[in-house]
Design a protein around this motif. Structure first.
Motif, PDB file in Angstrom:
ATOM      1  N   MET A  87      -5.636  48.829  13.187  1.00 15.98           N
ATOM      2  CA  MET A  87      -5.108  48.401  11.659  1.00 15.98           C
ATOM      3  C   MET A  87      -5.895  49.361  10.823  1.00 15.98           C
ATOM      4  O   MET A  87      -7.029  49.055  10.638  1.00 15.98           O
ATOM      5  CB  MET A  87      -5.259  46.952  11.429  1.00 15.98           C
ATOM      6  CG  MET A  87      -4.672  46.762  10.052  1.00 15.98           C
ATOM      7  SD  MET A  87      -4.663  45.087   9.269  1.00 15.98           S
ATOM      8  CE  MET A  87      -3.419  44.245  10.606  1.00 15.98           C
ATOM      9  N   ARG A  88      -5.268  50.561  10.129  1.00 17.11           N
ATOM     10  CA  ARG A  88      -5.773  51.289   9.422  1.00 17.11           C
ATOM     11  C   ARG A  88      -6.095  51.070   7.933  1.00 17.11           C
ATOM     12  O   ARG A  88      -7.369  51.366   7.445  1.00 17.11           O
ATOM     13  CB  ARG A  88      -5.131  52.735   9.164  1.00 17.11           C
ATOM     14  CG  ARG A  88      -5.024  53.256  10.535  1.00 17.11           C
ATOM     15  CD  ARG A  88      -4.857  54.580  10.633  1.00 17.11           C
ATOM     16  NE  ARG A  88      -5.092  55.036  12.193  1.00 17.11           N
ATOM     17  CZ  ARG A  88      -4.248  55.825  12.690  1.00 17.11           C
ATOM     18  NH1 ARG A  88      -3.111  56.512  11.801  1.00 17.11           N
ATOM     19  NH2 ARG A  88      -4.121  56.385  13.979  1.00 17.11           N
TER      20      ARG A  88
ATOM     21  N   PRO B  39      -6.629  47.457   6.383  1.00 17.99           N
ATOM     22  CA  PRO B  39      -6.260  46.028   6.407  1.00 17.99           C
ATOM     23  C   PRO B  39      -6.005  44.949   5.040  1.00 17.99           C
ATOM     24  O   PRO B  39      -5.372  44.269   5.092  1.00 17.99           O
ATOM     25  CB  PRO B  39      -7.504  45.378   7.123  1.00 17.99           C
ATOM     26  CG  PRO B  39      -8.554  46.530   7.098  1.00 17.99           C
ATOM     27  CD  PRO B  39      -7.733  47.949   6.907  1.00 17.99           C
ATOM     28  N   TRP B  40      -6.649  45.700   3.961  1.00 20.87           N
ATOM     29  CA  TRP B  40      -6.266  45.277   2.687  1.00 20.87           C
ATOM     30  C   TRP B  40      -4.649  45.110   2.454  1.00 20.87           C
ATOM     31  O   TRP B  40      -4.757  44.437   1.447  1.00 20.87           O
ATOM     32  CB  TRP B  40      -7.074  45.851   1.827  1.00 20.87           C
ATOM     33  CG  TRP B  40      -6.830  47.298   1.541  1.00 20.87           C
ATOM     34  CD1 TRP B  40      -5.994  48.005   0.800  1.00 20.87           C
ATOM     35  CD2 TRP B  40      -7.416  48.351   2.469  1.00 20.87           C
ATOM     36  NE1 TRP B  40      -6.103  49.355   0.977  1.00 20.87           N
ATOM     37  CE2 TRP B  40      -6.943  49.579   1.869  1.00 20.87           C
ATOM     38  CE3 TRP B  40      -8.569  48.370   3.338  1.00 20.87           C
ATOM     39  CZ2 TRP B  40      -7.194  50.903   2.531  1.00 20.87           C
ATOM     40  CZ3 TRP B  40      -8.847  49.778   3.748  1.00 20.87           C
ATOM     41  CH2 TRP B  40      -8.278  50.860   3.577  1.00 20.87           C
ATOM     42  N   VAL B  41      -4.092  45.850   3.049  1.00 25.37           N
ATOM     43  CA  VAL B  41      -2.628  45.943   2.784  1.00 25.37           C
ATOM     44  C   VAL B  41      -2.046  44.655   3.101  1.00 25.37           C
ATOM     45  O   VAL B  41      -0.936  44.200   2.534  1.00 25.37           O
ATOM     46  CB  VAL B  41      -1.892  47.513   3.189  1.00 25.37           C
ATOM     47  CG1 VAL B  41      -0.350  47.128   3.167  1.00 25.37           C
ATOM     48  CG2 VAL B  41      -2.339  48.733   2.710  1.00 25.37           C
ATOM     49  N   MET B  42      -2.494  43.959   4.161  1.00 23.35           N
ATOM     50  CA  MET B  42      -2.146  42.870   4.556  1.00 23.35           C
ATOM     51  C   MET B  42      -2.015  41.698   3.841  1.00 23.35           C
ATOM     52  O   MET B  42      -1.039  40.848   3.761  1.00 23.35           O
ATOM     53  CB  MET B  42      -2.711  42.199   6.081  1.00 23.35           C
ATOM     54  CG  MET B  42      -2.640  41.094   6.301  1.00 23.35           C
ATOM     55  SD  MET B  42      -1.010  41.124   7.437  1.00 23.35           S
ATOM     56  CE  MET B  42      -1.489  41.673   8.966  1.00 23.35           C
TER      57      MET B  42
ATOM     58  N   LEU C  40       4.190  45.659  18.496  1.00 28.98           N
ATOM     59  CA  LEU C  40       3.482  44.667  17.573  1.00 28.98           C
ATOM     60  C   LEU C  40       3.915  44.610  16.361  1.00 28.98           C
ATOM     61  O   LEU C  40       4.227  43.686  15.643  1.00 28.98           O
ATOM     62  CB  LEU C  40       1.953  44.439  17.536  1.00 28.98           C
ATOM     63  CG  LEU C  40       1.248  43.513  16.869  1.00 28.98           C
ATOM     64  CD1 LEU C  40       1.741  42.079  17.243  1.00 28.98           C
ATOM     65  CD2 LEU C  40       0.004  43.616  16.791  1.00 28.98           C
ATOM     66  N   ALA C  41       4.320  46.105  15.781  1.00 28.35           N
ATOM     67  CA  ALA C  41       4.481  46.072  14.263  1.00 28.35           C
ATOM     68  C   ALA C  41       5.930  45.768  13.998  1.00 28.35           C
ATOM     69  O   ALA C  41       6.330  45.192  13.238  1.00 28.35           O
ATOM     70  CB  ALA C  41       4.400  47.475  13.694  1.00 28.35           C
ATOM     71  N   ILE C  42       6.801  46.263  15.140  1.00 25.59           N
ATOM     72  CA  ILE C  42       8.345  45.837  15.315  1.00 25.59           C
ATOM     73  C   ILE C  42       8.501  44.150  15.416  1.00 25.59           C
ATOM     74  O   ILE C  42       9.134  43.802  14.638  1.00 25.59           O
ATOM     75  CB  ILE C  42       8.964  46.513  16.092  1.00 25.59           C
ATOM     76  CG1 ILE C  42       8.968  48.029  16.106  1.00 25.59           C
ATOM     77  CG2 ILE C  42      10.426  46.043  16.586  1.00 25.59           C
ATOM     78  CD1 ILE C  42       9.373  48.697  17.260  1.00 25.59           C
ATOM     79  N   THR C  43       7.556  43.524  16.188  1.00 27.27           N
ATOM     80  CA  THR C  43       7.603  42.029  16.094  1.00 27.27           C
ATOM     81  C   THR C  43       7.173  41.310  14.724  1.00 27.27           C
ATOM     82  O   THR C  43       7.921  40.496  14.287  1.00 27.27           O
ATOM     83  CB  THR C  43       6.712  41.625  17.266  1.00 27.27           C
ATOM     84  OG1 THR C  43       7.123  42.344  18.429  1.00 27.27           O
ATOM     85  CG2 THR C  43       6.595  40.047  17.206  1.00 27.27           C
TER      86      THR C  43
ATOM     87  N   MET D 292      -0.144  49.900   7.317  1.00 26.00           N
ATOM     88  CA  MET D 292      -1.158  49.030   8.043  1.00 26.00           C
ATOM     89  C   MET D 292      -1.413  49.833   9.023  1.00 26.00           C
ATOM     90  O   MET D 292      -2.695  50.018   9.862  1.00 26.00           O
ATOM     91  CB  MET D 292      -0.874  47.730   8.094  1.00 26.00           C
ATOM     92  CG  MET D 292      -0.941  46.907   6.713  1.00 26.00           C
ATOM     93  SD  MET D 292      -0.833  45.144   7.011  1.00 26.00           S
ATOM     94  CE  MET D 292       0.997  44.967   7.062  1.00 26.00           C
ATOM     95  N   PHE D 293      -0.529  50.095   9.948  1.00 24.06           N
ATOM     96  CA  PHE D 293      -0.520  50.402  11.648  1.00 24.06           C
ATOM     97  C   PHE D 293      -0.649  51.643  11.686  1.00 24.06           C
ATOM     98  O   PHE D 293      -0.778  52.133  12.911  1.00 24.06           O
ATOM     99  CB  PHE D 293       0.275  49.510  12.286  1.00 24.06           C
ATOM    100  CG  PHE D 293      -0.029  47.995  12.323  1.00 24.06           C
ATOM    101  CD1 PHE D 293      -1.174  47.669  12.897  1.00 24.06           C
ATOM    102  CD2 PHE D 293       0.818  47.304  11.528  1.00 24.06           C
ATOM    103  CE1 PHE D 293      -1.337  46.040  12.830  1.00 24.06           C
ATOM    104  CE2 PHE D 293       0.658  45.948  11.450  1.00 24.06           C
ATOM    105  CZ  PHE D 293      -0.463  45.274  12.179  1.00 24.06           C
ATOM    106  N   GLN D 294       0.141  52.735  11.019  1.00 24.58           N
ATOM    107  CA  GLN D 294       0.151  53.983  11.496  1.00 24.58           C
ATOM    108  C   GLN D 294      -0.455  54.926  10.675  1.00 24.58           C
ATOM    109  O   GLN D 294      -0.999  54.730   9.602  1.00 24.58           O
ATOM    110  CB  GLN D 294       1.797  54.532  11.584  1.00 24.58           C
ATOM    111  CG  GLN D 294       2.609  53.618  12.657  1.00 24.58           C
ATOM    112  CD  GLN D 294       3.836  53.938  12.711  1.00 24.58           C
ATOM    113  OE1 GLN D 294       4.616  54.436  11.583  1.00 24.58           O
ATOM    114  NE2 GLN D 294       4.549  53.298  13.579  1.00 24.58           N
TER     115      GLN D 294
END
Length: 163
Positions: A57-58, A60-63, A106-109, A161-163
């Motif tokens: 998670m590049r 995490p604050w975007v979560m 996981l991101a697709i899920t 978040m992830f890429q």
């Protein structure tokens, strides 16, 4: 020393299992705490081979922003679906093929789960090549507008978040 080397292949899963067990137990007692610890250690050990590699998670604050948007959308969609049900106008259901730009399972899920959590939409299938997500929507005026909304509100923050 990492959590995995200490016997916790999924440390957040262990914490979540322990907390959920305490909520499910009939009050906090010594026995429920011991059983919660046992479950928090054993279940991740047994299931760790089935978990995909977690993406880093590049941002995490975007979560936090993502969760606020999802909760807002769930509330608005709930009201919209209630109005639609009470309205004599017939809904316009549709299956929409959503082109995925996410590539990690996981991101697709997370995207598919978010879509299914929002009332009026359900993720029905992911193509074998992982490039399309089939979505059923209860009331669709414009397929392209639905695709744009999902991309802007959900997929783009997940990519951030992830890429």
């Amino acid at each position: 020393m990492t959590a995995e080397r200490l016997g916790f292949p999924q440390p957040w899963l262990s914490v979540a299992l322990f907390v959920v067990w305490q909520f499910l137990a009939d009050g906090v007692s010594g026995a429920s705490v011991v059983m919660g610890i046992i479950l928090a250690v054993i279940i991740p050990q047994i299931t760790h081979r089935f978990w995909p590699d977690s993406p880093r998670m590049r941002k995490p604050w975007v979560m936090i922003r993502y969760l606020v948007v999802v909760i807002y959308d769930i509330i608005v969609a709930s009201i919209t679906v209630a109005i639609l049900i009470l309205n004599p106008r017939r809904p316009r259901p549709a299956f929409v093929s959503y082109p995925l730009t996410l590539d990690h399972p996981l991101a697709i899920t997370m995207l598919a789960s978010t879509i299914s959590l929002t009332p009026g939409t359900v993720s029905a299938d992911v193509s074998d090549d992982g490039e399309l997500l089939l979505i059923h929507a209860l009331d669709v005026d414009d397929n392209e507008e639905l695709i744009r909304a999902i991309h802007q509100r959900y997929e783009k923050p997940l990519m951030e978040m992830f890429q």
